[in-house]
Write a protein that holds these residues in place. Sequence first.
Motif, PDB file in Angstrom:
ATOM      1  N   GLY A 152       0.811  -1.211   0.000  1.00  0.00           N
ATOM      2  CA  GLY A 152       0.000   0.000   0.000  1.00  0.00           C
ATOM      3  C   GLY A 152       0.843   1.260   0.000  1.00  0.00           C
ATOM      4  N   GLU A 155       1.833   2.008  -3.457  1.00  0.00           N
ATOM      5  CA  GLU A 155       0.713   2.469  -4.269  1.00  0.00           C
ATOM      6  C   GLU A 155       0.454   3.956  -4.072  1.00  0.00           C
ATOM      7  N   ALA A 175      -1.688  -4.363  -7.910  1.00  0.00           N
ATOM      8  CA  ALA A 175      -3.030  -4.912  -7.700  1.00  0.00           C
ATOM      9  C   ALA A 175      -2.971  -6.397  -7.384  1.00  0.00           C
ATOM     10  N   SER A 178      -1.609  -6.855  -3.822  1.00  0.00           N
ATOM     11  CA  SER A 178      -2.587  -6.438  -2.828  1.00  0.00           C
ATOM     12  C   SER A 178      -3.719  -7.446  -2.730  1.00  0.00           C
ATOM     13  N   LYS A 208     -12.596  -1.136 -11.805  1.00  0.00           N
ATOM     14  CA  LYS A 208     -11.294  -0.478 -11.941  1.00  0.00           C
ATOM     15  C   LYS A 208     -11.358   0.670 -12.927  1.00  0.00           C
ATOM     16  N   ASP A 213     -14.504   7.190  -7.873  1.00  0.00           N
ATOM     17  CA  ASP A 213     -14.037   6.479  -6.683  1.00  0.00           C
ATOM     18  C   ASP A 213     -15.234   5.830  -6.006  1.00  0.00           C
ATOM     19  N   TYR A 226     -13.035  -1.095  -1.942  1.00  0.00           N
ATOM     20  CA  TYR A 226     -12.857   0.145  -2.711  1.00  0.00           C
ATOM     21  C   TYR A 226     -12.338  -0.243  -4.081  1.00  0.00           C
ATOM     22  N   ASN A 227     -12.640   0.554  -5.102  1.00  0.00           N
ATOM     23  CA  ASN A 227     -12.155   0.220  -6.443  1.00  0.00           C
ATOM     24  C   ASN A 227     -10.768   0.797  -6.652  1.00  0.00           C
ATOM     25  N   ARG A 228      -9.953   0.058  -7.373  1.00  0.00           N
ATOM     26  CA  ARG A 228      -8.548   0.416  -7.557  1.00  0.00           C
ATOM     27  C   ARG A 228      -8.355   1.051  -8.938  1.00  0.00           C
ATOM     28  N   ARG A 232      -7.528   7.721  -8.977  1.00  0.00           N
ATOM     29  CA  ARG A 232      -8.417   7.946  -7.845  1.00  0.00           C
ATOM     30  C   ARG A 232      -8.323   9.393  -7.378  1.00  0.00           C
ATOM     31  N   ARG A 236      -6.361   5.372  -1.533  1.00  0.00           N
ATOM     32  CA  ARG A 236      -6.800   4.221  -0.741  1.00  0.00           C
ATOM     33  C   ARG A 236      -5.716   3.157  -0.858  1.00  0.00           C
ATOM     34  N   SER A 237      -5.612   2.303   0.128  1.00  0.00           N
ATOM     35  CA  SER A 237      -4.701   1.164   0.066  1.00  0.00           C
ATOM     36  C   SER A 237      -5.334   0.019   0.829  1.00  0.00           C
TER      37      SER A 237
END
Length: 324
Positions: A152, A155, A175, A178, A208, A213, A226-228, A232, A236-237
């Motif tokens: 994270g 990222e 991704a 994670s 994605k 967000d 949460y969407n990656r 964004r 977020r991580s």
Amino acid sequence: MHYPKLPDYITGLPESHSLRVYFEENEFIKRLLVELQMSPPHQDFQKFVNVFNHVCEIEKRYARKENQLFPYLEKRGWFGPSQGMWSFHDSIRDILRTIRGQIDNKEIKSLSESVRLLIENMHHMIHVEENRLFPNALQLLQPEDWAAMTTGDEEIGWVDRDRRATTAPATESIAERSQTAAVEFPDVSKLKMDEGVLNLEQINLILKFLPVDVTFVDENDKVAFYNRGEERVFPRSAGVIGREVRFCHPPKSVDTVLRILEEFKAGRKDEAEFWIQFKGRTIHIRYFAVRDKEKKYKGVLEMSQDITDIQKIQGEKRLLSWDQ
């Protein structure tokens, strides 16, 4: 100005260890603040602006602490940083916004005092980190916590723009790492939706590439998803998964968040919306109560979208403009 070397207990950590990275980053920030102090705006305004723009990268550090370090400390029972230190982050962010406005308006005389205040507050933050936050974190957190934090951190990024991660295999994406570290997906090839059928890969790809967000908080007030996306609005991580939502927002916003949850759970409200200015962009934030077929509350969906360019749309556009 002279700064001491890193403590022995830090230099003994692996180069990729998040805590060692934090300390080394602090040394970089200290040098950056000296450069800011030695670049008065009345002498070379453009140089001052360039250095200040780099100082603003401090947002990445604070985002890492808020979304990475703090959640793991909460899991180990220490909630103080999520409440007190986050407020101090916001105070520094306020000073940065003030300076940005003074730069835009060429308020040269006001800049010196604002910069002095910024440097003073950032040095104080560094002192608290190095003498309280980080030593306590090293005692509280386990090796698996630090290992999970690395992905994270990468990222979100670092203040030093040239820094590169040193641990993760180059052939494995953020991704993928994670996903492996945070969640084990069920072995289901197809999922029957209300309308149509999708597999897990398609669902992940849709979310994605969605230009919004999305964060989902379950009925127990825990962040479940949460969407990656590549762009964004808010960082977020993976450390945020399973975190109680009231710790995912600045302390000054917590009362509003809790009120929204209360109203949604009681069935009195189904939607709340806000719009803010963030990094010179207009951000539209909406919260939606999620209910099942029996209208039972199942959680809340948060959606944030940069609408700056959308607000500029006028008239009509009916033709493809790729070749223009």
